[in-house]
Write a protein that holds these residues in place. Structure first.
Motif, PDB file in Angstrom:
ATOM      1  N   ALA A 156      -5.680 -27.709  -2.464  1.00  0.00           N
ATOM      2  CA  ALA A 156      -5.055 -26.394  -2.305  1.00  0.00           C
ATOM      3  C   ALA A 156      -5.767 -25.345  -3.149  1.00  0.00           C
ATOM      4  CB  ALA A 156      -3.579 -26.488  -2.678  1.00  0.00           C
ATOM      5  N   LEU A 157      -6.153 -25.714  -4.369  1.00  0.00           N
ATOM      6  CA  LEU A 157      -6.877 -24.768  -5.238  1.00  0.00           C
ATOM      7  C   LEU A 157      -8.229 -24.378  -4.633  1.00  0.00           C
ATOM      8  CD1 LEU A 157      -6.098 -26.252  -8.781  1.00  0.00           C
ATOM      9  CD2 LEU A 157      -5.173 -24.160  -7.773  1.00  0.00           C
ATOM     10  N   LEU A 158      -8.932 -25.387  -4.098  1.00  0.00           N
ATOM     11  CA  LEU A 158     -10.240 -25.082  -3.485  1.00  0.00           C
ATOM     12  C   LEU A 158     -10.087 -24.163  -2.277  1.00  0.00           C
ATOM     13  CD1 LEU A 158     -11.922 -28.595  -3.696  1.00  0.00           C
ATOM     14  CD2 LEU A 158     -12.437 -26.582  -5.065  1.00  0.00           C
ATOM     15  N   ILE A 159      -9.099 -24.454  -1.456  1.00  0.00           N
ATOM     16  CA  ILE A 159      -8.889 -23.581  -0.283  1.00  0.00           C
ATOM     17  C   ILE A 159      -8.532 -22.173  -0.705  1.00  0.00           C
ATOM     18  CG2 ILE A 159      -7.378 -23.229   1.711  1.00  0.00           C
ATOM     19  CD1 ILE A 159      -7.228 -26.267   1.953  1.00  0.00           C
ATOM     20  N   GLY A 160      -7.692 -22.050  -1.746  1.00  0.00           N
ATOM     21  CA  GLY A 160      -7.326 -20.718  -2.246  1.00  0.00           C
ATOM     22  C   GLY A 160      -8.533 -19.964  -2.775  1.00  0.00           C
ATOM     23  N   ALA A 161      -9.423 -20.683  -3.485  1.00  0.00           N
ATOM     24  CA  ALA A 161     -10.620 -20.011  -4.029  1.00  0.00           C
ATOM     25  C   ALA A 161     -11.545 -19.527  -2.911  1.00  0.00           C
ATOM     26  CB  ALA A 161     -11.354 -20.970  -4.958  1.00  0.00           C
ATOM     27  N   MET A 171     -10.672 -18.738   0.199  1.00  0.00           N
ATOM     28  CA  MET A 171     -10.054 -17.592   0.867  1.00  0.00           C
ATOM     29  C   MET A 171     -10.214 -16.326   0.036  1.00  0.00           C
ATOM     30  SD  MET A 171      -8.942 -18.711   3.730  1.00  0.00           S
ATOM     31  CE  MET A 171      -7.865 -17.351   4.173  1.00  0.00           C
ATOM     32  N   TRP A 172     -10.051 -16.493  -1.286  1.00  0.00           N
ATOM     33  CA  TRP A 172     -10.175 -15.314  -2.150  1.00  0.00           C
ATOM     34  C   TRP A 172     -11.587 -14.746  -2.098  1.00  0.00           C
ATOM     35  CZ3 TRP A 172     -13.048 -14.616  -6.698  1.00  0.00           C
ATOM     36  CH2 TRP A 172     -12.777 -13.420  -7.393  1.00  0.00           C
ATOM     37  N   ARG A 173     -12.607 -15.600  -2.090  1.00  0.00           N
ATOM     38  CA  ARG A 173     -13.998 -15.134  -2.027  1.00  0.00           C
ATOM     39  C   ARG A 173     -14.284 -14.456  -0.710  1.00  0.00           C
ATOM     40  NH1 ARG A 173     -18.214 -19.501  -4.075  1.00  0.00           N
ATOM     41  NH2 ARG A 173     -19.533 -17.655  -3.725  1.00  0.00           N
ATOM     42  N   ARG A 174     -13.745 -15.012   0.370  1.00  0.00           N
ATOM     43  CA  ARG A 174     -13.961 -14.354   1.659  1.00  0.00           C
ATOM     44  C   ARG A 174     -13.336 -12.964   1.702  1.00  0.00           C
ATOM     45  NH1 ARG A 174     -12.924 -19.202   6.124  1.00  0.00           N
ATOM     46  NH2 ARG A 174     -14.820 -20.418   5.598  1.00  0.00           N
ATOM     47  N   GLN A 175     -12.114 -12.846   1.185  1.00  0.00           N
ATOM     48  CA  GLN A 175     -11.483 -11.517   1.180  1.00  0.00           C
ATOM     49  C   GLN A 175     -12.260 -10.537   0.306  1.00  0.00           C
ATOM     50  OE1 GLN A 175      -7.475 -12.117  -0.031  1.00  0.00           O
ATOM     51  NE2 GLN A 175      -6.881 -13.203   1.881  1.00  0.00           N
ATOM     52  N   ARG A 176     -12.770 -10.975  -0.789  1.00  0.00           N
ATOM     53  CA  ARG A 176     -13.548 -10.087  -1.670  1.00  0.00           C
ATOM     54  C   ARG A 176     -14.831  -9.626  -0.984  1.00  0.00           C
ATOM     55  NH1 ARG A 176     -15.862 -11.770  -7.647  1.00  0.00           N
ATOM     56  NH2 ARG A 176     -16.915  -9.746  -8.084  1.00  0.00           N
ATOM     57  N   HIS A 177     -15.487 -10.588  -0.255  1.00  0.00           N
ATOM     58  CA  HIS A 177     -16.723 -10.220   0.445  1.00  0.00           C
ATOM     59  C   HIS A 177     -16.445  -9.166   1.510  1.00  0.00           C
ATOM     60  CE1 HIS A 177     -20.771 -10.671   1.977  1.00  0.00           C
ATOM     61  NE2 HIS A 177     -20.282 -10.935   3.209  1.00  0.00           N
ATOM     62  N   ARG A 178     -15.323  -9.319   2.185  1.00  0.00           N
ATOM     63  CA  ARG A 178     -14.987  -8.318   3.191  1.00  0.00           C
ATOM     64  C   ARG A 178     -14.728  -6.961   2.560  1.00  0.00           C
ATOM     65  NH1 ARG A 178     -10.747 -11.928   6.811  1.00  0.00           N
ATOM     66  NH2 ARG A 178     -12.314 -13.373   7.689  1.00  0.00           N
TER      67      ARG A 178
END
Length: 403
Positions: free
Chosen positions: A354-359, A361-368
């Protein structure tokens, strides 16, 4: 009748006197006449003598003289100076003394210690057992003796040998009762025995009464013969731990031979009964313990129980299987701990995922977000460049218009 009683009394005293001699202890049977001689008394009246007695009939010394008195029915002085007791009873036990003075003035003293007895009827065994069971307590019967005095004792015998109560294999319960009127005794003795397994199959029991006075013969009951039955031993079996007889290589194996609770049993072990039946060369023991089993420990096992009075009994065979491809089965507690550890491991893995998936997702949102901000920055730079270009011509014009 009086003359006959006196004659019988004289016969008794003569027999007592000849038997006793110088012994002053006199034993008389209850209900019979007794004559005590006063030594040194003149043969013819007038006589100078007195009898003193201290018995159960008197509170202190009682004095009797030849003149007679109220005690004539109990004891009286005969013409020759002897003392006659017409019918001796229990109350007549005690001390009798006579002091006689001859015509020449010589004084002679006599003393007797009188005891009485009553021989009881022949003892008998009532409520006898019909058979006995080996290894357990059995009541043989009750020996009864009635109408004796003194009380005496009852003794048991087995095959002609005395039985001594020890509280283990032989025990006796005794009861003594005394008749309130006659004073005679009734004795009872109940015998309980534990026949030994492998002992005599048909023992004989008897009981005897021993009088309380010396030189009196014992009285014996008719013997009874009983049959001793040997209990049928239960089946011998082998218990295996772990259950089923399956154990991994290097594990622990326990084989227990369950037999009757008898210390005299000897337990021997046999391996591979279906093949050769190889005896295990170990001391007799009811438990086989393998701390670390090996492949050669696999096979069939049985135990043989040997008893002195029975044929050897062999248990059904059990199979032991050694498994080399499975982990050693732990205890229930260890299995529970393993389950808890597995559950915690799964939960931990899920948490990390769950932590890896959250990280991610967070990186993808930041890149966008960064991609959205890039065009805005480019427009601002172009506006800044245009403003700079417009400022530079104005500055040139102003410098040209100077002095």
């Amino acid at each position: 009748m009086a003359a006959g009683a006196a004659a019988g009394a004289w016969v008794l005293v003569l027999s007592l006197w000849g038997a006793v001699g110088g012994d002053l202890n006199i034993t008389a049977r209850i209900g019979k006449p007794l004559v005590l001689n006063c030594r040194g008394a003149p043969k013819k009246p007038p006589q100078q003598l007195e009898w003193k007695l201290n018995t159960g009939r008197t509170e202190a010394w009682k004095v009797l003289s030849p003149q007679g008195g109220s005690w004539d029915s109990v004891a009286r002085v005969l013409p020759n100076g002897s003392l006659l007791l017409p019918a001796v009873g229990i109350q007549d036990e005690g001390t009798f003394r006579c002091r006689a003075t001859s015509r020449k003035g010589k004084e002679t003293r006599s003393a007797y210690q009188v005891r009485v007895y009553q021989t009881p009827g022949k003892p008998e065994i009532i409520n006898p057992a019909s058979e006995l069971m080996a290894g357990v307590p059995n009541k043989v019967g009750t020996c009864v003796s009635e109408g004796g005095y003194p009380a005496g004792t009852l003794n048991w015998h087995s095959d002609g040998k005395p039985l001594i109560p020890d509280g283990k294999g032989v025990s006796v319960e005794e009861e003594t009762r005394r008749h309130p009127k006659t004073g005679l005794f009734t004795l009872q003795s109940e015998l309980t025995v534990i026949p030994a397994q492998g002992g005599a199959p048909h023992p004989t029991f008897s009981c005897s009464f021993s009088p309380g006075l010396p030189r009196r013969r014992a009285l014996h009951t008719a013997p009874i013969q009983l049959t001793v039955w040997e209990p049928v031993p239960p089946e011998v079996q082998v218990m295996v731990q772990p259950e089923g007889g399956k154990v991994v290589l290097g594990g622990t194996l326990t084989l227990t031979c369950e037999t009757p609770a008898q210390s005299s049993l000897q337990i021997h072990w046999i391996k591979d009964v279906s093949d050769l039946g190889i005896p295990l060369h170990i001391p007799p023991t009811p438990v086989l313990l393998f701390h670390k089993v090996k492949l050669e420990d696999q096979g069939t096992y049985s135990c043989v129980a040997t008893h002195p009075s029975h044929e050897p009994q062999e248990s059904p065979a059990v199979h032991v299987i050694i498994e080399a491809d499975k982990p050693i089965a732990g205890s229930l507690e260890g299995q529970g701990l393993g389950t808890v550890a597995l559950a915690l491991g799964i939960l931990g893995g899920l948490g990390i995922a769950a932590l890896l998936i959250g990280a991610i997702m967070w990186r993808r949102q930041r890149h966008r977000r960064e991609e959205r901000k890039a065009p805005e920055n480019q427009e601002e730079e172009e506006e800044r460049a245009e403003l700079n270009q417009s400022v530079e011509p104005e500055a040139a014009e102003s410098s040209a218009a100077g002095p």
